[in-house]
Design a protein around this motif. Structure first.
Motif, short mmCIF file in Angstrom:
data_model
loop_
_atom_site.label_atom_id
_atom_site.label_comp_id
_atom_site.label_asym_id
_atom_site.label_seq_id
_atom_site.Cartn_x
_atom_site.Cartn_y
_atom_site.Cartn_z
N ASP A 113 45.79 -17.70 -95.75
CA ASP A 113 46.51 -18.79 -95.09
C ASP A 113 47.99 -18.71 -95.44
O ASP A 113 48.35 -18.50 -96.60
N THR A 114 48.84 -18.92 -94.44
CA THR A 114 50.29 -18.93 -94.67
C THR A 114 50.88 -20.32 -94.46
O THR A 114 52.04 -20.54 -94.73
N GLY A 115 50.10 -21.24 -93.96
CA GLY A 115 50.57 -22.58 -93.64
C GLY A 115 50.00 -23.00 -92.30
O GLY A 115 49.02 -22.42 -91.82
N TRP A 116 50.62 -24.00 -91.69
CA TRP A 116 50.11 -24.54 -90.43
C TRP A 116 50.12 -23.54 -89.29
O TRP A 116 49.39 -23.68 -88.31
N ASP A 117 50.95 -22.49 -89.40
CA ASP A 117 51.03 -21.50 -88.32
C ASP A 117 49.89 -20.50 -88.34
O ASP A 117 49.62 -19.83 -87.34
N HIS A 118 49.19 -20.37 -89.48
CA HIS A 118 48.09 -19.40 -89.57
C HIS A 118 47.18 -19.76 -90.74
O HIS A 118 47.58 -19.62 -91.90
N TYR A 119 45.99 -20.23 -90.42
CA TYR A 119 45.04 -20.61 -91.47
C TYR A 119 43.61 -20.57 -90.93
O TYR A 119 43.38 -20.60 -89.73
N ALA A 120 42.65 -20.48 -91.87
CA ALA A 120 41.23 -20.57 -91.51
C ALA A 120 40.98 -22.00 -91.06
O ALA A 120 41.19 -22.94 -91.82
N ASP A 121 40.55 -22.16 -89.81
CA ASP A 121 40.42 -23.52 -89.27
C ASP A 121 38.99 -23.92 -88.92
O ASP A 121 38.76 -24.95 -88.31
N GLY A 122 38.01 -23.10 -89.34
CA GLY A 122 36.64 -23.53 -89.11
C GLY A 122 35.63 -22.44 -89.39
O GLY A 122 35.98 -21.28 -89.59
N TRP A 123 34.39 -22.85 -89.44
CA TRP A 123 33.25 -21.94 -89.48
C TRP A 123 32.09 -22.59 -88.77
O TRP A 123 32.07 -23.80 -88.60
N ARG A 124 31.17 -21.77 -88.30
CA ARG A 124 30.02 -22.32 -87.58
C ARG A 124 28.75 -21.60 -88.00
O ARG A 124 28.76 -20.51 -88.54
N ILE A 125 27.65 -22.28 -87.70
CA ILE A 125 26.31 -21.78 -87.97
C ILE A 125 25.72 -21.40 -86.61
O ILE A 125 25.72 -22.22 -85.69
N GLU A 126 25.23 -20.17 -86.52
CA GLU A 126 24.67 -19.69 -85.27
C GLU A 126 23.23 -19.25 -85.45
O GLU A 126 22.83 -18.81 -86.53
N ALA A 127 22.47 -19.32 -84.37
CA ALA A 127 21.15 -18.68 -84.32
C ALA A 127 21.36 -17.20 -84.06
O ALA A 127 22.48 -16.76 -83.76
N GLU A 128 20.31 -16.42 -84.13
CA GLU A 128 20.44 -14.98 -83.92
C GLU A 128 21.06 -14.64 -82.57
O GLU A 128 21.87 -13.72 -82.46
N ASP A 129 20.73 -15.42 -81.54
CA ASP A 129 21.25 -15.16 -80.20
C ASP A 129 22.67 -15.67 -79.98
O ASP A 129 23.22 -15.57 -78.89
N GLY A 130 23.29 -16.24 -81.03
CA GLY A 130 24.66 -16.74 -80.92
C GLY A 130 24.77 -18.21 -80.58
O GLY A 130 25.87 -18.76 -80.55
N ALA A 131 23.64 -18.87 -80.31
CA ALA A 131 23.67 -20.31 -80.02
C ALA A 131 24.22 -21.05 -81.25
O ALA A 131 23.80 -20.77 -82.37
N VAL A 132 25.14 -21.96 -81.02
CA VAL A 132 25.76 -22.69 -82.11
C VAL A 132 24.85 -23.83 -82.57
O VAL A 132 24.45 -24.68 -81.77
N ARG A 160 36.50 -18.77 -88.38
CA ARG A 160 37.54 -18.77 -87.35
C ARG A 160 38.89 -19.00 -88.00
O ARG A 160 38.99 -19.74 -88.99
N CYS A 161 39.94 -18.41 -87.44
CA CYS A 161 41.30 -18.72 -87.90
C CYS A 161 42.15 -19.15 -86.70
O CYS A 161 41.81 -18.85 -85.56
N SER A 162 43.21 -19.85 -87.00
CA SER A 162 44.04 -20.46 -85.95
C SER A 162 44.78 -19.44 -85.10
O SER A 162 45.21 -19.76 -84.00
N VAL A 163 44.92 -18.20 -85.57
CA VAL A 163 45.64 -17.17 -84.82
C VAL A 163 44.67 -16.25 -84.08
O VAL A 163 44.83 -16.00 -82.89
N ASP A 164 43.67 -15.75 -84.78
CA ASP A 164 42.80 -14.72 -84.22
C ASP A 164 41.51 -15.23 -83.61
O ASP A 164 40.75 -14.45 -83.03
N GLY A 165 41.20 -16.50 -83.77
CA GLY A 165 39.95 -17.03 -83.22
C GLY A 165 38.75 -16.66 -84.08
O GLY A 165 38.87 -16.44 -85.28
N TRP A 166 37.59 -16.59 -83.45
CA TRP A 166 36.34 -16.32 -84.16
C TRP A 166 36.29 -14.88 -84.62
O TRP A 166 36.57 -13.97 -83.85
N ASP A 167 35.90 -14.68 -85.90
CA ASP A 167 35.71 -13.34 -86.43
C ASP A 167 34.57 -12.65 -85.70
O ASP A 167 33.60 -13.30 -85.30
#
Length: 123
Positions: free
Chosen positions: A48-67, A104-111
């Motif tokens: 994280d460098t500040g408000w311009d670039h930071y980890a902004d979330g994570w999610r739990i998915e099923a095997e098929d990608g369903a959130v 997920r990060c605010s710049v690159d989206g979902w890993d």
């Protein structure tokens, strides 16, 4: 005298390319049964460098990608690395034995990468 009005194509390609940042590093995941639902805790590191670039979330998915659930991170954690945040009241569907965590990060989206976690011990 000849003047070039545009820079070489290689320089233009560099300017047009998105900045490639380091993906979030999921260091640990714990999942525990709490009554009829689950509590998921994720420890992650991100440069994280500040408000311009930071980890902004994570999610739990099923095997098929369903959130199944998502934890929004509302601010940067520049001085707190790695850090752990939890999500309660997660309803894992019957028959799902493994869930996957994606950050997920605010710049690159979902890993692209995700981390597999067994839901029920012993399986």
């Amino acid at each position: 005298m000849t003047r070039r009005l545009t820079p070489p194509l290689a320089a233009l390609a560099l300017l047009a390319a998105p900045a490639a940042a380091d993906p979030s590093d999921i260091r640990d995941v714990t999942i525990e049964k709490t009554g009829m639902d689950w509590r998921v805790s994720v420890t992650l590191a991100h440069p994280d460098t500040g408000w311009d670039h930071y980890a902004d979330g994570w999610r739990i998915e099923a095997e098929d990608g369903a959130v199944i659930g998502m934890r929004v991170l509302h601010h940067p954690h520049v001085q707190e690395q790695p850090f752990t945040r939890s999500l309660s009241s997660v309803m894992v569907p019957d028959g799902v034995w493994t869930v996957y965590i994606r950050a997920r990060c605010s710049v690159d989206g979902w890993d692209a990468a995700r981390t597999a976690v067994k839901v029920r011990p012993g399986l």
